[in-house]
Scaffold this active site. Sequence first.
Site, short mmCIF file in Angstrom:
data_model
loop_
_atom_site.label_atom_id
_atom_site.label_comp_id
_atom_site.label_asym_id
_atom_site.label_seq_id
_atom_site.Cartn_x
_atom_site.Cartn_y
_atom_site.Cartn_z
CB SER A 38 -7.62 21.41 0.72
OG SER A 38 -6.92 20.49 1.53
CG PHE A 118 6.28 -1.95 -4.07
CD1 PHE A 118 7.47 -1.26 -3.88
CD2 PHE A 118 5.17 -1.55 -3.33
CE1 PHE A 118 7.55 -0.19 -2.99
CE2 PHE A 118 5.24 -0.49 -2.43
CZ PHE A 118 6.43 0.19 -2.25
CG PHE A 158 -14.61 20.37 7.30
CD1 PHE A 158 -13.62 19.51 7.74
CD2 PHE A 158 -15.92 19.90 7.26
CE1 PHE A 158 -13.92 18.21 8.13
CE2 PHE A 158 -16.22 18.60 7.64
CZ PHE A 158 -15.22 17.75 8.08
CD GLN A 232 -3.20 -2.73 0.88
OE1 GLN A 232 -2.78 -1.62 0.62
NE2 GLN A 232 -3.21 -3.71 0.01
CG HIS A 234 1.71 -1.66 4.92
ND1 HIS A 234 2.86 -2.26 5.35
CD2 HIS A 234 2.03 -1.01 3.77
CE1 HIS A 234 3.84 -1.99 4.49
NE2 HIS A 234 3.36 -1.23 3.53
CG LEU A 244 4.13 2.60 5.76
CD1 LEU A 244 3.34 1.31 5.77
CD2 LEU A 244 3.90 3.34 4.47
CD GLU A 247 4.66 -3.86 -0.57
OE1 GLU A 247 3.64 -3.47 0.00
OE2 GLU A 247 4.63 -4.50 -1.63
NE ARG A 281 1.34 -2.81 0.60
CZ ARG A 281 1.31 -1.53 0.32
NH1 ARG A 281 0.18 -0.86 0.36
NH2 ARG A 281 2.42 -0.90 -0.01
CG HIS A 349 -1.35 1.16 4.16
ND1 HIS A 349 -0.64 2.23 4.65
CD2 HIS A 349 -0.92 1.00 2.88
CE1 HIS A 349 0.17 2.69 3.71
NE2 HIS A 349 0.01 1.98 2.63
CE1 TYR A 350 -5.46 3.48 -1.49
CE2 TYR A 350 -6.69 1.44 -1.81
CZ TYR A 350 -6.28 2.68 -2.27
OH TYR A 350 -6.71 3.13 -3.49
NE ARG A 384 -3.18 0.61 -2.05
CZ ARG A 384 -1.99 1.17 -1.78
NH1 ARG A 384 -1.24 1.65 -2.74
NH2 ARG A 384 -1.57 1.25 -0.54
CG ASN A 388 -1.11 -0.75 -8.97
OD1 ASN A 388 -0.14 -0.45 -9.66
ND2 ASN A 388 -1.80 -1.86 -9.17
C1 LIG Z 1 1.89 6.41 5.27
C2 LIG Z 1 1.38 6.07 3.90
C3 LIG Z 1 2.27 5.67 2.91
C4 LIG Z 1 1.80 5.36 1.64
N1 LIG Z 1 2.70 4.96 0.68
C5 LIG Z 1 2.27 4.71 -0.57
C6 LIG Z 1 3.19 4.38 -1.61
O1 LIG Z 1 4.39 4.33 -1.41
N2 LIG Z 1 2.69 4.12 -2.84
C7 LIG Z 1 1.36 4.18 -3.11
O2 LIG Z 1 0.96 3.96 -4.27
N3 LIG Z 1 0.47 4.51 -2.16
C8 LIG Z 1 0.89 4.78 -0.90
N4 LIG Z 1 -0.02 5.11 0.06
C9 LIG Z 1 -1.42 5.33 -0.32
C10 LIG Z 1 -1.53 6.67 -1.03
O3 LIG Z 1 -0.57 7.55 -0.53
C11 LIG Z 1 -2.90 7.30 -0.84
O4 LIG Z 1 -3.90 6.39 -1.17
C12 LIG Z 1 -3.04 8.53 -1.74
O5 LIG Z 1 -1.97 9.41 -1.55
C13 LIG Z 1 -4.36 9.24 -1.48
O6 LIG Z 1 -4.36 10.45 -2.20
P1 LIG Z 1 -5.70 11.29 -2.34
O7 LIG Z 1 -5.36 12.45 -3.22
O8 LIG Z 1 -6.79 10.39 -2.75
O9 LIG Z 1 -6.03 11.78 -0.86
P2 LIG Z 1 -5.17 12.57 0.24
O10 LIG Z 1 -3.76 12.77 -0.15
O11 LIG Z 1 -5.46 11.88 1.51
O12 LIG Z 1 -5.85 13.99 0.22
C14 LIG Z 1 -7.17 14.20 0.66
C15 LIG Z 1 -7.50 15.66 0.53
O13 LIG Z 1 -8.87 15.85 0.80
C16 LIG Z 1 -9.05 16.94 1.65
N5 LIG Z 1 -10.30 16.75 2.40
C17 LIG Z 1 -10.73 15.63 3.02
N6 LIG Z 1 -11.92 15.84 3.59
C18 LIG Z 1 -12.26 17.13 3.31
C19 LIG Z 1 -13.37 17.95 3.64
N7 LIG Z 1 -14.38 17.51 4.38
N8 LIG Z 1 -13.38 19.22 3.18
C20 LIG Z 1 -12.34 19.71 2.46
N9 LIG Z 1 -11.27 18.97 2.14
C21 LIG Z 1 -11.24 17.70 2.55
C22 LIG Z 1 -7.81 16.98 2.51
O14 LIG Z 1 -7.58 18.27 3.01
C23 LIG Z 1 -6.74 16.55 1.50
O15 LIG Z 1 -6.27 17.67 0.79
C24 LIG Z 1 0.42 5.44 1.35
C25 LIG Z 1 -0.45 5.84 2.33
C26 LIG Z 1 0.01 6.12 3.60
C27 LIG Z 1 -0.99 6.49 4.65
#
Ligand SMILES: Cc1cc2nc3c(=O)[nH]c(=O)nc-3n(C[C@H](O)[C@H](O)[C@H](O)COP(=O)(O)OP(=O)(O)OC[C@H]3O[C@@H](n4cnc5c(N)ncnc54)[C@H](O)[C@@H]3O)c2cc1C
Length: 572
Positions: A38, A118, A158, A232, A234, A244, A247, A281, A349-350, A384, A388
């Site tokens: 990560s 939602f 990275f 998306q 928001h 943010l 919602e 949204r 947002h997404y 989306r 979800n």
């Molecule tokens: C402010 C905010 C509020 C939200 N609220 C909601 C909600 O209430 N409900 C909902 O369903 N969704 C919500 N979403 C959307 C949802 O949170 C995200 O889509 C989801 O958490 C993404 O999770 P993920 O595990 O895919 O990625 P992330 O949690 O973004 O994690 C990505 C990981 O990849 C790693 N990474 C990236 N690039 C590299 C690289 N080159 N090398 C090594 N590591 C790397 C990072 O270090 C990190 O650990 C929200 C999003 C935001 C921005």
Amino acid sequence: MIEVLRHDIVIVGGGGAGLRAAIAAVEADPAVSVGLVSKVYPMRSHTVSAEGGAAAVAREDDNFEMHGYDTVKGSDFLGDQDVIQYFVQEAPKELARLEHWGCPWSRNEDGTVATRAFGGMSTKRTWYAADKVGFHMLHALFQHSMQFDQIVRYDEQFVTKLLVDDGVVRGVASLDIREGVVRVILGRAVILATGGAGKIFPFTTNGTIKTGDGMSLAYRAGVPLKDMEFVQYHPTGLPGTGILITEATRGEGGHLKNSKGERFLVDYDYGVGNKAELGPRDMISRAIVQEVEAGRGIQGTYGEYVHLDLTHLGADKINQRLPMVRELAKIYIGVDPVTDPIPVRPVVHYMMGGVDTNIEAETALPGLYAAGECASASLNGANRLGSNSLTECLVFGASAGRNAVAFAKGSSEGNQAALTGQGEEEAARVDALRGRQKGGEKLSHIRQALNATMETGCGVYREQASMDDTVRTVAALKGRYADIGLQDSSKVFNTELIAAMELGAMLDVAEAVAVSAAGRNESRGAHTRKDSTARDDVNYLHHTLCHFDPAGPRLGKKDVTLGKWEPVERKY
Ligand SMILES: Cc1cc2nc3c(=O)[nH]c(=O)nc-3n(C[C@H](O)[C@H](O)[C@H](O)COP(=O)(O)OP(=O)(O)OC[C@H]3O[C@@H](n4cnc5c(N)ncnc54)[C@H](O)[C@@H]3O)c2cc1C
């Protein structure tokens, strides 16, 4: 000689999807070893900032059929119905499992799990832990993952390249940000869980790290990006920072108001019937833009905005259900929502699109899996539904983990010399980039120009001419990127080097978004064109695939998996 590390499974990403995949992998086979890489400490992944909640059927008045249809309709019929059915059935199991691992879901008086409304969901099915849902979910996953010695973490490392031998992915090259060295981390299957790419836009709720790295890694390894045109917005971000305002504020009864103090969504014909603030949204974002264009926005330093009014909810409800919203509004915009309305505007947002995966979280490259926001499993289609996504990270993270283990069992380690050689080439490339002074272009200039063109060409409303212009601008920026100059040649925490590599990924992702958007001559979900306002199921009821080609992106198509729910006009 480059250092070579070995695991059975390599996971890139320590957010919700990556941690869930790691746990699923070691549960599927306690003998496997998992390398979890990560670029930030896992608890800093963007998942931590999710506020509102995670969707799954919980109440007696709800069922899989309803959650399934809401999701299909929310997707503007571009979601794959087999994927959606699998998702809704797994969702409650995943959220209950998370509770067993320590996630403190908020409760009703009678002890049952509390759920809130939602947008686009026909009943209350969003589970929450006050308004710090992502923090609690990620914390539960992270703590649970620590009990497994088989999960070896590589924090602050990275990943710069996927290593592919004989048509199978067999590991990654990864830069240790603390030490400045590149290592090879081999695995017999690799899972991408790198999150979204909101940073290609200027106003976004997304954290700085959301630069689309994993999408670019897969794309450059020959895996297409799917449905990238669907971005998306928001409806309620803070002007300026893009922070943010969840919602859940509307789920709890908040109102959107224009400059005249009118609750404009109520009798506004934007296709959501009597749902008003509980519409999806894409539609609410468009309604806000229309209000502003009709002269009923409120002028501010960062452009025009509308008001999100929570004052009628009262201090007790706001403190109990939305404490973080109160904190964020006070700190970042100087407004206390108990007494005053919060200024808000639509913000990116997404990403609905991402690495093309199937229902098993597999990509077209053998051994490569993807889950969470970086993937497009076709759950979300063209739009989306809020809440979800967190559940998606769990459902498809888990299946990616299990399926990667099954694949790894039957896969060989590949040609070690060839893989090491690729790692060495990559190390040389990274070394040459670090402190590379010869170029005349500044990273910040390219990034600002990229952000600006993405907003004008691929914003809430789009048109052919401006999308084509953005396609040309991004291609030109890629040319300029080849001539960047970097000042910092140090090895330890060289953030300029990281920013340069992230910008490279952003350019790939932005180009895929713009080219895919320019190729879809209809309006569907979040892709809304002023010059082609209707949905066109005859010509465009298909996924867009965007393939990497050194000469420029190439578009293709993929069928949508339909099923019992026939496409109809999307009305609420
Ligand atoms: C402010 C905010 C509020 C939200 N609220 C909601 C909600 O209430 N409900 C909902 O369903 N969704 C919500 N979403 C959307 C949802 O949170 C995200 O889509 C989801 O958490 C993404 O999770 P993920 O595990 O895919 O990625 P992330 O949690 O973004 O994690 C990505 C990981 O990849 C790693 N990474 C990236 N690039 C590299 C690289 N080159 N090398 C090594 N590591 C790397 C990072 O270090 C990190 O650990 C929200 C999003 C935001 C921005």
